[in-house]
Design an enzyme around this catalytic site. Sequence first.
Site, mmCIF file in Angstrom:
data_model
loop_
_atom_site.group_PDB
_atom_site.id
_atom_site.type_symbol
_atom_site.label_atom_id
_atom_site.label_comp_id
_atom_site.label_asym_id
_atom_site.label_seq_id
_atom_site.Cartn_x
_atom_site.Cartn_y
_atom_site.Cartn_z
ATOM 1 N N GLY A 14 -4.235 -2.447 15.786
ATOM 2 C CA GLY A 14 -5.289 -3.228 15.119
ATOM 3 C C GLY A 14 -4.992 -4.721 15.123
ATOM 4 O O GLY A 14 -3.987 -5.178 15.681
ATOM 5 N N ARG A 118 -1.187 -2.334 -4.407
ATOM 6 C CA ARG A 118 -0.966 -3.646 -5.051
ATOM 7 C C ARG A 118 -0.928 -3.598 -6.573
ATOM 8 O O ARG A 118 -0.415 -4.509 -7.197
ATOM 9 C CB ARG A 118 -2.026 -4.658 -4.584
ATOM 10 N N CYS A 158 -5.067 -12.001 1.472
ATOM 11 C CA CYS A 158 -5.078 -13.257 2.234
ATOM 12 C C CYS A 158 -5.833 -14.387 1.515
ATOM 13 O O CYS A 158 -5.478 -15.561 1.648
ATOM 14 C CB CYS A 158 -5.701 -13.019 3.603
ATOM 15 N N SER A 187 -11.522 -13.066 11.213
ATOM 16 C CA SER A 187 -10.357 -12.233 11.550
ATOM 17 C C SER A 187 -9.856 -11.492 10.314
ATOM 18 O O SER A 187 -9.167 -10.480 10.430
ATOM 19 C CB SER A 187 -9.235 -13.070 12.161
ATOM 20 N N GLY A 188 -10.224 -11.974 9.126
ATOM 21 C CA GLY A 188 -9.872 -11.272 7.881
ATOM 22 C C GLY A 188 -10.527 -9.906 7.810
ATOM 23 O O GLY A 188 -10.075 -9.033 7.073
ATOM 24 N N LYS A 213 -10.068 -9.224 -6.168
ATOM 25 C CA LYS A 213 -8.685 -9.456 -5.701
ATOM 26 C C LYS A 213 -8.307 -10.924 -5.908
ATOM 27 O O LYS A 213 -7.195 -11.248 -6.334
ATOM 28 C CB LYS A 213 -8.557 -9.123 -4.211
ATOM 29 N N HIS A 251 -8.490 -19.327 6.144
ATOM 30 C CA HIS A 251 -9.278 -19.256 4.914
ATOM 31 C C HIS A 251 -9.142 -20.589 4.179
ATOM 32 O O HIS A 251 -8.029 -21.036 3.882
ATOM 33 C CB HIS A 251 -8.758 -18.143 3.995
ATOM 34 N N ASN A 336 -5.035 -16.852 7.587
ATOM 35 C CA ASN A 336 -5.202 -15.549 6.932
ATOM 36 C C ASN A 336 -4.471 -14.404 7.604
ATOM 37 O O ASN A 336 -4.051 -13.467 6.925
ATOM 38 C CB ASN A 336 -6.691 -15.211 6.812
ATOM 39 N N THR A 337 -4.306 -14.435 8.932
ATOM 40 C CA THR A 337 -3.584 -13.290 9.528
ATOM 41 C C THR A 337 -2.096 -13.600 9.720
ATOM 42 O O THR A 337 -1.334 -12.695 10.027
ATOM 43 C CB THR A 337 -4.191 -12.795 10.869
HETATM 44 N N1 NAP Z 1 -7.294 -8.741 9.173
HETATM 45 C C1 NAP Z 1 -6.733 -9.336 8.121
HETATM 46 O O1 NAP Z 1 -6.598 -10.578 8.059
HETATM 47 C C2 NAP Z 1 -6.206 -8.531 6.973
HETATM 48 C C3 NAP Z 1 -5.597 -9.204 5.920
HETATM 49 C C4 NAP Z 1 -5.056 -8.477 4.872
HETATM 50 C C5 NAP Z 1 -5.169 -7.102 4.865
HETATM 51 N N2 NAP Z 1 -5.793 -6.449 5.879
HETATM 52 C C6 NAP Z 1 -5.803 -4.971 5.822
HETATM 53 O O2 NAP Z 1 -4.910 -4.483 6.823
HETATM 54 C C7 NAP Z 1 -5.363 -3.241 7.352
HETATM 55 C C8 NAP Z 1 -5.521 -3.370 8.849
HETATM 56 O O3 NAP Z 1 -6.483 -4.372 9.102
HETATM 57 P P1 NAP Z 1 -6.921 -4.756 10.586
HETATM 58 O O4 NAP Z 1 -7.823 -5.920 10.429
HETATM 59 O O5 NAP Z 1 -5.735 -4.869 11.470
HETATM 60 O O6 NAP Z 1 -7.763 -3.426 11.002
HETATM 61 P P2 NAP Z 1 -8.092 -2.877 12.467
HETATM 62 O O7 NAP Z 1 -8.046 -3.961 13.469
HETATM 63 O O8 NAP Z 1 -9.336 -2.064 12.326
HETATM 64 O O9 NAP Z 1 -6.850 -1.868 12.790
HETATM 65 C C9 NAP Z 1 -6.692 -0.662 12.106
HETATM 66 C C10 NAP Z 1 -5.438 0.080 12.575
HETATM 67 O O10 NAP Z 1 -5.333 1.273 11.803
HETATM 68 C C11 NAP Z 1 -5.325 2.404 12.704
HETATM 69 N N3 NAP Z 1 -6.077 3.518 12.091
HETATM 70 C C12 NAP Z 1 -7.389 3.537 11.793
HETATM 71 N N4 NAP Z 1 -7.717 4.765 11.269
HETATM 72 C C13 NAP Z 1 -6.576 5.489 11.266
HETATM 73 C C14 NAP Z 1 -6.265 6.821 10.869
HETATM 74 N N5 NAP Z 1 -7.191 7.640 10.350
HETATM 75 N N6 NAP Z 1 -4.984 7.235 11.001
HETATM 76 C C15 NAP Z 1 -4.030 6.412 11.488
HETATM 77 N N7 NAP Z 1 -4.269 5.149 11.891
HETATM 78 C C16 NAP Z 1 -5.525 4.688 11.780
HETATM 79 C C17 NAP Z 1 -6.002 1.929 13.969
HETATM 80 O O11 NAP Z 1 -5.568 2.721 15.055
HETATM 81 P P3 NAP Z 1 -6.521 3.024 16.339
HETATM 82 O O12 NAP Z 1 -6.467 1.809 17.201
HETATM 83 O O13 NAP Z 1 -5.849 4.199 16.971
HETATM 84 O O14 NAP Z 1 -7.885 3.311 15.817
HETATM 85 C C18 NAP Z 1 -5.459 0.495 14.038
HETATM 86 O O15 NAP Z 1 -4.143 0.495 14.542
HETATM 87 C C19 NAP Z 1 -6.670 -2.938 6.626
HETATM 88 O O16 NAP Z 1 -6.401 -2.051 5.536
HETATM 89 C C20 NAP Z 1 -7.135 -4.292 6.121
HETATM 90 O O17 NAP Z 1 -7.922 -4.182 4.954
HETATM 91 C C21 NAP Z 1 -6.305 -7.138 6.938
#
Ligand code: NAP
Length: 361
Positions: A14, A118, A158, A187-188, A213, A251, A336-337
């Site tokens: 992801g 959290r 973030c 990207s968040g 949050k 952000h 943010n990331t």
């Molecule tokens: N983006 C940000 O800036 C940010 C900041 C803080 C927190 N977050 C949090 O961090 C987490 C990841 O965010 P992201 O933006 O990286 O999301 P993303 O791009 O959608 O990536 C999700 C990841 O989780 C895996 N996944 C999805 N469903 C799954 C399942 N049922 N079992 C096992 N693995 C699974 C996906 O694997 P596949 O590729 O195989 O589907 C992928 O590796 C989220 O909970 C989000 O709320 C994100």
Amino acid sequence: MERKLRVGILGATGMVGQRFISLLENHPWYEVTVVAASARSAGKTYEESVGDRWKMTTPMPEAVKNLIVMNVNEVEEVAQGVDFVFSAVDMSKEEIREIEDAYAKTETPVVSNNSAHRWTKDVPMVIPEINPEHFEVIESQKKRLGTTRGFVAVKPNCSIQSYAPVLTAWKEFEPTEVVATTYQAISGAGKTFKDWPEMVENIIPYIGGEEEKSEQEPLRIWGKVEAGEIVKAESPVITTQCIRVPVLNGHTAAVFVKFAKKPTKEQLIEKLVNFKGLPQELKLPSAPGQFIQYLEEDNRPQVTLDVDFENGMGVSVGRLREDTVYDFKFVGLSHNTVRGAAGGAVLCAETLTAKGYIQAK
Ligand SMILES: NC(=O)c1ccc[n+]([C@@H]2O[C@H](COP(=O)([O-])OP(=O)(O)OC[C@H]3O[C@@H](n4cnc5c(N)ncnc54)[C@H](OP(=O)(O)O)[C@@H]3O)[C@@H](O)[C@H]2O)c1
């Protein structure tokens, strides 16, 4: 350190997982040995499973391209190949809590980017410059989980990184009321403009769950450790509006503050630029030398000019001035990331390693 610690990334395919992979390339203490994602990706090489979903501006590191992606749910198998894991999976909160606890119970520390844990009372939520003493609650968490080295630690959301460090630097002036509007990058939400074309030239005035949050998490960061649990602080009161804007990374927050002991502008700037914490003292590999910079120009901080300050680990502040309703107002910016997600988690892991909580198995 005799050898690099072996790291697994849960959710490696992801957006946040990819950021972990990029930040850990050539890390002096850690080596990515396991990448794990959903059953959809498992069994393929990392390069094949990510395919055209690689969202970083730097190329995919050679060292991970041929790693075979494992299934996050095969906990024992993943745990065998690592000393600790970073968690960035996107599942329901309940599933995430369950899977992070399952990893901890295999004696594998989990440093998580997710929000699921959290508010678990004995799970530390840490910005290492602000509240590294919260890691103390790991001892009571280990008793609850029945582990000797396994635990879960998390980093906060973030959105708060553009103003919570600033308010911390001003703690002695006792902020009492804070109004913050955040302008948050796409990207968040794990997206680029290619995945989310509706965001081009658009603003969306809603980000699910984000305002709560943004108002509550700083209070936990400023909380105290009591009887092995974190008890959140009661002040300042914070109210926020969180808005999605057409920016890829970064952000921004526009913030108004009232103080019990109103300082001068010069005192506020002096506190910002001299604010340091444990990561700077210990010179941790990912620590920004300068945590907060103050920019005098009226048109700063700007996303395109300032988001990568200190490799995305620093916070940029500008437009500090007196206000007619509140005492002062300012604008803050953070990546943010990086600081807000993977980089913040890497800095937590480095602090935990320096303090002996994460060691080779
Ligand atoms: N983006 C940000 O800036 C940010 C900041 C803080 C927190 N977050 C949090 O961090 C987490 C990841 O965010 P992201 O933006 O990286 O999301 P993303 O791009 O959608 O990536 C999700 C990841 O989780 C895996 N996944 C999805 N469903 C799954 C399942 N049922 N079992 C096992 N693995 C699974 C996906 O694997 P596949 O590729 O195989 O589907 C992928 O590796 C989220 O909970 C989000 O709320 C994100």
